[in-house]
Design an enzyme around this catalytic site. Structure first.
Site, PDB file in Angstrom:
ATOM      1  N   HIS A 122       0.876  -1.166   0.000  1.00 45.33           N
ATOM      2  CA  HIS A 122       0.000   0.000   0.000  1.00 45.33           C
ATOM      3  C   HIS A 122       0.917   1.221   0.000  1.00 45.33           C
ATOM      4  O   HIS A 122       2.035   1.176   0.500  1.00 45.33           O
ATOM      5  CB  HIS A 122      -0.857  -0.045   1.271  1.00 45.33           C
ATOM      6  CG  HIS A 122      -1.894   1.020   1.383  1.00 45.33           C
ATOM      7  ND1 HIS A 122      -1.589   2.325   1.708  1.00 45.33           N
ATOM      8  CD2 HIS A 122      -3.245   0.972   1.255  1.00 45.33           C
ATOM      9  CE1 HIS A 122      -2.701   3.033   1.769  1.00 45.33           C
ATOM     10  NE2 HIS A 122      -3.719   2.243   1.492  1.00 45.33           N
ATOM     11  N   ASP A 199       3.053  -4.145   8.385  1.00 51.48           N
ATOM     12  CA  ASP A 199       1.842  -3.363   8.137  1.00 51.48           C
ATOM     13  C   ASP A 199       0.661  -4.304   8.340  1.00 51.48           C
ATOM     14  O   ASP A 199       0.353  -5.131   7.488  1.00 51.48           O
ATOM     15  CB  ASP A 199       1.881  -2.812   6.709  1.00 51.48           C
ATOM     16  CG  ASP A 199       0.568  -2.179   6.274  1.00 51.48           C
ATOM     17  OD1 ASP A 199      -0.386  -2.124   7.084  1.00 51.48           O
ATOM     18  OD2 ASP A 199       0.483  -1.749   5.106  1.00 51.48           O
ATOM     19  N   GLN A 202      -4.497  -4.902   7.138  1.00 49.19           N
ATOM     20  CA  GLN A 202      -5.428  -5.893   6.607  1.00 49.19           C
ATOM     21  C   GLN A 202      -5.394  -7.216   7.367  1.00 49.19           C
ATOM     22  O   GLN A 202      -6.264  -8.056   7.175  1.00 49.19           O
ATOM     23  CB  GLN A 202      -5.127  -6.153   5.123  1.00 49.19           C
ATOM     24  CG  GLN A 202      -5.276  -4.944   4.236  1.00 49.19           C
ATOM     25  CD  GLN A 202      -6.691  -4.416   4.184  1.00 49.19           C
ATOM     26  OE1 GLN A 202      -7.655  -5.164   4.327  1.00 49.19           O
ATOM     27  NE2 GLN A 202      -6.833  -3.114   3.993  1.00 49.19           N
ATOM     28  N   LYS A 225     -10.535  -0.769  10.486  1.00 51.13           N
ATOM     29  CA  LYS A 225     -10.551  -2.055   9.790  1.00 51.13           C
ATOM     30  C   LYS A 225     -10.784  -3.217  10.760  1.00 51.13           C
ATOM     31  O   LYS A 225     -10.785  -4.378  10.362  1.00 51.13           O
ATOM     32  CB  LYS A 225      -9.251  -2.246   9.021  1.00 51.13           C
ATOM     33  CG  LYS A 225      -9.032  -1.193   7.918  1.00 51.13           C
ATOM     34  CD  LYS A 225      -7.761  -1.436   7.155  1.00 51.13           C
ATOM     35  CE  LYS A 225      -7.381  -0.271   6.249  1.00 51.13           C
ATOM     36  NZ  LYS A 225      -8.312  -0.061   5.136  1.00 51.13           N
ATOM     37  N   CYS A 363      -4.805   2.217  -3.766  1.00 48.62           N
ATOM     38  CA  CYS A 363      -3.612   2.809  -3.142  1.00 48.62           C
ATOM     39  C   CYS A 363      -2.399   1.898  -3.311  1.00 48.62           C
ATOM     40  O   CYS A 363      -1.595   1.739  -2.395  1.00 48.62           O
ATOM     41  CB  CYS A 363      -3.859   3.113  -1.662  1.00 48.62           C
ATOM     42  SG  CYS A 363      -5.051   4.427  -1.369  1.00 48.62           S
TER      43      CYS A 363
END
Length: 405
Positions: A122, A199, A202, A225, A363
């Protein structure tokens, strides 16, 4: 234990909404998840009964706000198995969390040093490191992926060296749904003495994140999220790393001592939390974590995998559809193209039928260029979605195909 999806859906007020007279089929969960009533109630309760600034007031409201705010930090720490609650730093989201690390890293890098990211990134986990390397005169290396969207681990090994100071990669690709072998990658990076940032934007909502088991130095994620509010997130970091990491923002709350000419920083977590925080957001995120932890994570995972398998089966049988991202280990994301149709047009027609998906580059422009495409249509699933909603998606896609032929 099977998941009672109907009972779960009943906790999300927005899922009863209609769009143009059609029942809402919400399949944009990789962008943001919907919020259960428990989270909404926590936000309303704070603003109607406890609203005050934290840590500073000598009155009942401030004491109660501080208690709830710090209890939320403890909930998050327990959720990801942090070694200490002080390792949880409140941020505005994953992007700010990564920026805190990248801006600090820029002060620690020098010429000849290297940072590694992947083709799956991303923009938030790419541009940050670009800027850090540019400021420090360091080199940014990109680990390639296969055409399936799976990371090339052998290439990862080849790029690692004693010059590698930071390795950053996504837990799960937002654009493709690929699940990376984060523990293995972390072990490889730590073997050359590099810091590791995951990261987790997700990955966090799928449960089972154990930062101590992963072995990374930093793990970043967003509340929105994870069924929580927008504008709140977390940077987790090892205490011994965070205690000396260069600060990014300065101001109130993070100061220990200050004169007109000098300042020293306070202890964790304060030293990395400048200014009045998003108190309501943190309390709402704590409520989301507590709500999520009361669910059967194994049942949730099984349900999500059924949704993805069912959608993939229909996609493979859908004439003229190309799936982008076919890694064997995936969660919750079906990115695709319809032959002869622009993704934006597909998304518009689906919206008129009540089906909400994401279209565009997600993104992840470099990743789209890697596949030679401008973007995709992306359906992303969460725990409250149903097999019937997958059917609705493909019924809407059949109509879109007819209209765009």
């Amino acid at each position: 234990m099977s998941l009672d999806v109907a009972a779960l859906r009943a906790q999300f007020p927005i899922l009863s909404k209609t769009v143009d007279g059609k029942p809402l089929v919400y399949l944009d969960n990789a962008a943001t998840t919907q919020k259960p009533q428990a989270v909404i109630d926590a936000l309303v309760d704070f603003y109607t009964g406890t609203n005050a600034n934290v840590h500073r007031g000598a009155h009942h409201l401030s004491d109660e706000a501080t208690r709830r705010y710090e209890n939320a930090r403890s909930s998050v720490a327990s959720f990801i198995n942090a070694n200490a609650r002080e390792e949880v730093i409140w941020t505005s989201g994953t992007t700010e969390a990564i920026n805190i690390v990248a801006n600090g890293l820029a002060q620690l890098l020098g010429e000849g040093d290297e940072v590694m990211v992947t083709e799956l990134e991303h923009h938030a986990n790419l541009v940050t490191w670009q800027q850090a390397c540019r400021r420090a005169g360091a080199t940014l290396n990109i680990v390639p992926i296969f055409d399936t969207g799976e990371l090339d681990v052998e290439a990862f090994d080849r790029l690692l060296s004693s010059n590698t100071k930071m390795v950053a990669f996504p837990h799960v690709s937002n654009a493709l749904g690929t699940v990376n072998p984060i523990k293995l990658l972390t072990q490889k990076a730590k073997a050359v003495g590099a810091w590791v940032l995951v990261d987790g934007a997700q990955g966090i909502a799928h449960g089972g994140v154990d930062v101590q088991d992963i072995g990374c130095d930093f793990y970043s994620f967003s509340g929105h999220k994870l069924f929580g509010p927008t504008g709140i997130g977390c940077l987790w970091g090892k205490k011994e790393v965070l205690e000396t990491w260069p600060v990014w923002q300065v101001g109130g709350e993070m100061i220990k001592d200050v004169t007109y000419h000098e300042a020293t920083w306070g202890p964790l977590p304060n030293r990395l939390e400048a200014g009045t925080p998003n108190i309501a957001g943190a309390i709402g995120m704590g409520a989301a974590v507590d709500w999520f932890c009361a669910l059967d994570v194994n049942a949730l995972h099984e349900h999500e995998q059924k949704l993805l398998a069912y959608a993939t089966e229909q996609a493979e049988a859908f004439e003229g559809m190309r799936i982008i991202g076919t890694a064997p280990n995936k969660v919750g994301v079906l990115s695709f193209l319809l032959e002869g149709a622009h993704p934006a047009d597909v998304g518009f027609i689906l919206d008129r039928q009540g089906v909400a998906i994401r279209t565009g580059d997600n993104c992840a422009q470099p990743l789209m260029k890697r596949f030679g495409i401008p973007g995709t249509a992306r359906a992303s699933f969460s725990i409250y979605n149903t097999l019937e909603e997958v059917d609705s998606l493909f019924a809407a896609l059949k109509k879109a195909k007819m209209m765009l032929a």
